[in-house]
Design a protein around this motif. Structure first.
Motif, short mmCIF file in Angstrom:
data_model
loop_
_atom_site.label_atom_id
_atom_site.label_comp_id
_atom_site.label_asym_id
_atom_site.label_seq_id
_atom_site.Cartn_x
_atom_site.Cartn_y
_atom_site.Cartn_z
N ILE A 28 0.84 -1.19 0.00
CA ILE A 28 0.00 0.00 0.00
C ILE A 28 0.88 1.25 0.00
N PHE A 29 0.80 2.04 -1.05
CA PHE A 29 1.43 3.36 -1.06
C PHE A 29 0.46 4.39 -0.52
N ASN A 30 -0.76 4.32 -1.02
CA ASN A 30 -1.81 5.12 -0.41
C ASN A 30 -3.16 4.45 -0.64
N ILE A 31 -4.13 4.87 0.15
CA ILE A 31 -5.51 4.40 0.01
C ILE A 31 -6.36 5.62 -0.33
N ASN A 32 -6.96 5.61 -1.49
CA ASN A 32 -7.79 6.75 -1.89
C ASN A 32 -9.17 6.70 -1.25
N ASN A 84 -29.64 0.51 14.94
CA ASN A 84 -31.04 0.22 14.58
C ASN A 84 -31.09 -0.78 13.42
N LEU A 85 -30.38 -1.86 13.57
CA LEU A 85 -30.34 -2.88 12.51
C LEU A 85 -31.70 -3.53 12.33
N GLN A 86 -32.00 -3.85 11.09
CA GLN A 86 -33.27 -4.46 10.73
C GLN A 86 -33.02 -5.74 9.95
N PRO A 87 -34.00 -6.63 9.90
CA PRO A 87 -33.80 -7.90 9.17
C PRO A 87 -33.31 -7.69 7.74
N ASP A 88 -33.72 -6.62 7.07
CA ASP A 88 -33.26 -6.36 5.70
C ASP A 88 -31.78 -6.06 5.62
N ASP A 89 -31.14 -5.80 6.76
CA ASP A 89 -29.70 -5.56 6.77
C ASP A 89 -28.90 -6.85 6.80
N THR A 90 -29.59 -7.97 6.93
CA THR A 90 -28.91 -9.26 6.93
C THR A 90 -28.20 -9.48 5.61
N ALA A 91 -26.91 -9.73 5.68
CA ALA A 91 -26.10 -9.88 4.48
C ALA A 91 -24.67 -10.22 4.87
N VAL A 92 -23.89 -10.58 3.87
CA VAL A 92 -22.44 -10.63 4.05
C VAL A 92 -21.90 -9.25 3.69
N TYR A 93 -21.14 -8.66 4.59
CA TYR A 93 -20.61 -7.33 4.40
C TYR A 93 -19.14 -7.43 3.96
N TYR A 94 -18.84 -6.74 2.87
CA TYR A 94 -17.50 -6.78 2.28
C TYR A 94 -16.85 -5.41 2.37
N CYS A 95 -15.59 -5.42 2.70
CA CYS A 95 -14.78 -4.21 2.72
C CYS A 95 -14.09 -4.05 1.36
N ASN A 96 -13.96 -2.81 0.94
CA ASN A 96 -13.29 -2.50 -0.32
C ASN A 96 -12.30 -1.36 -0.12
N ALA A 97 -11.16 -1.44 -0.79
CA ALA A 97 -10.18 -0.36 -0.74
C ALA A 97 -9.62 -0.14 -2.13
N VAL A 98 -9.47 1.11 -2.51
CA VAL A 98 -8.87 1.47 -3.79
C VAL A 98 -7.75 2.47 -3.54
N GLY A 99 -6.69 2.33 -4.33
CA GLY A 99 -5.56 3.23 -4.16
C GLY A 99 -4.43 2.88 -5.09
N VAL A 100 -3.22 3.20 -4.65
CA VAL A 100 -2.01 2.99 -5.46
C VAL A 100 -0.98 2.25 -4.62
N ASN A 101 -0.31 1.27 -5.22
CA ASN A 101 0.73 0.54 -4.48
C ASN A 101 2.10 1.16 -4.73
N TYR A 102 3.14 0.52 -4.22
CA TYR A 102 4.49 1.10 -4.27
C TYR A 102 5.11 1.08 -5.66
N THR A 103 4.52 0.31 -6.56
CA THR A 103 4.96 0.37 -7.96
C THR A 103 4.07 1.31 -8.76
N LEU A 104 3.27 2.08 -8.02
CA LEU A 104 2.37 3.10 -8.59
C LEU A 104 1.33 2.49 -9.52
N ASP A 105 0.97 1.24 -9.21
CA ASP A 105 -0.14 0.61 -9.92
C ASP A 105 -1.40 0.75 -9.09
N TYR A 106 -2.49 0.89 -9.79
CA TYR A 106 -3.80 1.03 -9.13
C TYR A 106 -4.24 -0.33 -8.59
#
Length: 120
Positions: A28-32, A84-106
């Motif tokens: 991780i170089f940075n996280i946008n 105030n969670l409700q039954p409709d909130d039932t789900a698998v929750y996924y984390c996402n990160a976007v940014g640039v690594n040390y080789t400056l690739d996205y």
């Protein structure tokens, strides 16, 4: 390669609260931006909330006023406080990160998901 590890899911009664955490590590170089998505059984993955480096946050209409996203940039961590969670909130929750690594690739990385079940 960037790895994301979520935690904090579980079973909660309607009206209850949970706090999800996601830690990013690796090349991780940075996280946008970091955010949360969810996928309920039989449905497509959907956007929940996102937080950018500029401090801008955005929420899905379904969670506005109930969920709060926050970040600890020093720890490469994003949180999702869910109230105030409700039954409709039932789900698998996924984390996402976007940014640039040390080789400056996205990069656009996803965690393995954490299950949230809202049921009485």
């Amino acid at each position: 390669q960037v790895q994301l590890v979520e935690s904090g899911g579980g079973l909660v009664q309607p009206g209850g609260s949970l706090r999800l955490s996601c830690v990013a590590s690796g090349n991780i170089f940075n996280i946008n931006a970091m955010g949360w998505y969810r996928q309920a059984p039989g449905k497509q993955r959907e956007f929940v909330a996102t937080s950018t480096n500029g401090g801008h946050t955005n929420y899905a209409d379904a969670v506005k006023g109930r969920f709060t996203i926050s970040r600890d940039n020093a720890k490469n961590t994003v949180y999702l406080q869910m109230n105030n969670l409700q039954p409709d909130d039932t789900a698998v929750y996924y984390c996402n990160a976007v940014g640039v690594n040390y080789t400056l690739d996205y990069y656009d990385s996803w965690g393995q998901g954490t299950q949230v079940i809202v049921s009485s």
